[in-house]
Design a protein around this motif. Sequence first.
Motif, PDB file in Angstrom:
ATOM      1  N   ALA A   1      30.460 -30.968 -24.897  1.00 27.07           N
ATOM      2  CA  ALA A   1      29.276 -31.700 -24.437  1.00 27.07           C
ATOM      3  C   ALA A   1      28.649 -30.952 -23.267  1.00 27.07           C
ATOM      4  N   GLY A   2      27.399 -31.274 -22.978  1.00 31.08           N
ATOM      5  CA  GLY A   2      26.713 -30.693 -21.834  1.00 31.08           C
ATOM      6  C   GLY A   2      26.797 -31.626 -20.642  1.00 31.08           C
ATOM      7  N   LYS A   3      26.655 -31.079 -19.450  1.00 29.50           N
ATOM      8  CA  LYS A   3      26.700 -31.855 -18.213  1.00 29.50           C
ATOM      9  C   LYS A   3      25.421 -31.630 -17.420  1.00 29.50           C
ATOM     10  N   VAL A   4      24.879 -32.723 -16.865  1.00 34.10           N
ATOM     11  CA  VAL A   4      23.703 -32.678 -16.001  1.00 34.10           C
ATOM     12  C   VAL A   4      24.143 -33.150 -14.623  1.00 34.10           C
ATOM     13  N   ASP A   5      23.795 -32.386 -13.580  1.00 37.91           N
ATOM     14  CA  ASP A   5      24.133 -32.764 -12.214  1.00 37.91           C
ATOM     15  C   ASP A   5      22.989 -32.328 -11.308  1.00 37.91           C
ATOM     16  N   ILE A   6      22.238 -33.297 -10.785  1.00 37.23           N
ATOM     17  CA  ILE A   6      21.067 -33.015  -9.950  1.00 37.23           C
ATOM     18  C   ILE A   6      21.185 -33.802  -8.656  1.00 37.23           C
ATOM     19  N   THR A   7      20.935 -33.126  -7.537  1.00 39.79           N
ATOM     20  CA  THR A   7      20.933 -33.772  -6.229  1.00 39.79           C
ATOM     21  C   THR A   7      19.608 -33.472  -5.547  1.00 39.79           C
ATOM     22  N   VAL A   8      18.988 -34.511  -4.969  1.00 42.24           N
ATOM     23  CA  VAL A   8      17.716 -34.389  -4.259  1.00 42.24           C
ATOM     24  C   VAL A   8      17.862 -35.080  -2.913  1.00 42.24           C
TER      25      VAL A   8
ATOM     26  N   MET B   1       5.657 -38.722   7.521  1.00 35.95           N
ATOM     27  CA  MET B   1       5.580 -37.819   6.381  1.00 35.95           C
ATOM     28  C   MET B   1       6.749 -38.139   5.456  1.00 35.95           C
ATOM     29  N   PHE B   2       6.459 -38.274   4.178  1.00 35.20           N
ATOM     30  CA  PHE B   2       7.522 -38.527   3.217  1.00 35.20           C
ATOM     31  C   PHE B   2       7.108 -38.014   1.858  1.00 35.20           C
ATOM     32  N   ILE B   3       8.095 -37.837   0.999  1.00 35.13           N
ATOM     33  CA  ILE B   3       7.868 -37.372  -0.356  1.00 35.13           C
ATOM     34  C   ILE B   3       7.804 -38.587  -1.259  1.00 35.13           C
ATOM     35  N   ASP B   4       6.717 -38.701  -2.026  1.00 38.72           N
ATOM     36  CA  ASP B   4       6.494 -39.873  -2.869  1.00 38.72           C
ATOM     37  C   ASP B   4       6.261 -39.433  -4.312  1.00 38.72           C
ATOM     38  N   LYS B   5       6.451 -40.377  -5.231  1.00 36.90           N
ATOM     39  CA  LYS B   5       6.242 -40.164  -6.666  1.00 36.90           C
ATOM     40  C   LYS B   5       7.027 -38.953  -7.171  1.00 36.90           C
ATOM     41  N   PHE B   6       8.267 -38.836  -6.713  1.00 41.56           N
ATOM     42  CA  PHE B   6       9.115 -37.710  -7.091  1.00 41.56           C
ATOM     43  C   PHE B   6       9.675 -37.948  -8.486  1.00 41.56           C
ATOM     44  N   THR B   7       9.449 -36.990  -9.389  1.00 35.42           N
ATOM     45  CA  THR B   7       9.979 -37.073 -10.756  1.00 35.42           C
ATOM     46  C   THR B   7      10.609 -35.738 -11.133  1.00 35.42           C
ATOM     47  N   VAL B   8      11.637 -35.820 -11.943  1.00 36.32           N
ATOM     48  CA  VAL B   8      12.283 -34.648 -12.505  1.00 36.32           C
ATOM     49  C   VAL B   8      12.222 -34.797 -14.020  1.00 36.32           C
ATOM     50  N   THR B   9      11.688 -33.798 -14.703  1.00 39.61           N
ATOM     51  CA  THR B   9      11.612 -33.794 -16.154  1.00 39.61           C
ATOM     52  C   THR B   9      12.398 -32.595 -16.671  1.00 39.61           C
ATOM     53  N   ILE B  10      13.390 -32.864 -17.522  1.00 41.81           N
ATOM     54  CA  ILE B  10      14.226 -31.806 -18.077  1.00 41.81           C
ATOM     55  C   ILE B  10      14.007 -31.765 -19.585  1.00 41.81           C
TER      56      ILE B  10
ATOM     57  N   VAL C   1      12.080 -41.071  -9.433  1.00 34.73           N
ATOM     58  CA  VAL C   1      12.734 -41.452  -8.188  1.00 34.73           C
ATOM     59  C   VAL C   1      11.816 -42.311  -7.330  1.00 34.73           C
ATOM     60  N   GLY C   2      10.540 -41.938  -7.241  1.00 37.17           N
ATOM     61  CA  GLY C   2       9.639 -42.632  -6.325  1.00 37.17           C
ATOM     62  C   GLY C   2       9.676 -41.962  -4.969  1.00 37.17           C
ATOM     63  N   LYS C   3       9.929 -42.724  -3.919  1.00 36.81           N
ATOM     64  CA  LYS C   3       9.966 -42.191  -2.560  1.00 36.81           C
ATOM     65  C   LYS C   3      11.351 -41.637  -2.253  1.00 36.81           C
ATOM     66  N   VAL C   4      11.382 -40.386  -1.756  1.00 40.32           N
ATOM     67  CA  VAL C   4      12.640 -39.772  -1.345  1.00 40.32           C
ATOM     68  C   VAL C   4      12.896 -40.188   0.104  1.00 40.32           C
ATOM     69  N   MET C   5      13.970 -40.917   0.312  1.00 39.44           N
ATOM     70  CA  MET C   5      14.290 -41.459   1.628  1.00 39.44           C
ATOM     71  C   MET C   5      15.191 -40.493   2.399  1.00 39.44           C
ATOM     72  N   ALA C   6      15.853 -40.982   3.411  1.00 39.74           N
ATOM     73  CA  ALA C   6      16.626 -40.147   4.335  1.00 39.74           C
ATOM     74  C   ALA C   6      18.048 -39.864   3.872  1.00 39.74           C
ATOM     75  N   GLN C   7      18.331 -39.980   2.577  1.00 40.66           N
ATOM     76  CA  GLN C   7      19.670 -39.686   2.079  1.00 40.66           C
ATOM     77  C   GLN C   7      19.567 -38.913   0.780  1.00 40.66           C
TER      78      GLN C   7
ATOM     79  N   GLN D   1      11.119 -29.505 -14.635  1.00 39.63           N
ATOM     80  CA  GLN D   1       9.828 -29.581 -13.963  1.00 39.63           C
ATOM     81  C   GLN D   1       9.911 -30.667 -12.904  1.00 39.63           C
ATOM     82  N   LEU D   2       9.445 -30.378 -11.689  1.00 41.54           N
ATOM     83  CA  LEU D   2       9.429 -31.339 -10.601  1.00 41.54           C
ATOM     84  C   LEU D   2       7.999 -31.778 -10.339  1.00 41.54           C
ATOM     85  N   GLY D   3       7.830 -33.059 -10.043  1.00 51.38           N
ATOM     86  CA  GLY D   3       6.531 -33.587  -9.654  1.00 51.38           C
ATOM     87  C   GLY D   3       6.695 -34.418  -8.399  1.00 51.38           C
ATOM     88  N   PHE D   4       5.796 -34.260  -7.418  1.00 47.87           N
ATOM     89  CA  PHE D   4       5.910 -35.008  -6.174  1.00 47.87           C
ATOM     90  C   PHE D   4       4.610 -34.940  -5.379  1.00 47.87           C
TER      91      PHE D   4
END
Length: 134
Positions: free
Chosen positions: A13-20, A33-42, A73-79, A107-110
Amino acid sequence: FNFNGKVTMHADAGKVDITVGPKLSVVGTDNKMFIDKFTVTIRCPASIVNATLMTQYGTASWNDTEKVIVWSVGKVMAQDIRLEGTLLYEQSPEGNPIVPEERCTCQLGFLVKGLAVSGIKLDAMDTHGVSYSP
């Protein structure tokens, strides 16, 4: 922001591991200042038949028709936040998994709120010689 992503194809099987996570130098302590509407498309190879996804933040889904994983994800917070998953392969007539030779693309969108591209903040804008207000 910090982005670390890995998609590995193993024999079974394949494994996906993403940290943001945010960079403190961008987000700062005032949270203006913050990052909003964050999306990851694989986009996955055609021989992937299913994906089991787990995340503690946002929503992750598998689109079987387009062979795409979408993590909204939406808004990327402090963690740091994480997406983990397992990719299931198409089976051969003998019942063995067919490991794809193609690679996945990501592909990343933000949006970065509260920061101009040049680094200049714009609090107000006056226009002259225009008959309407923007």
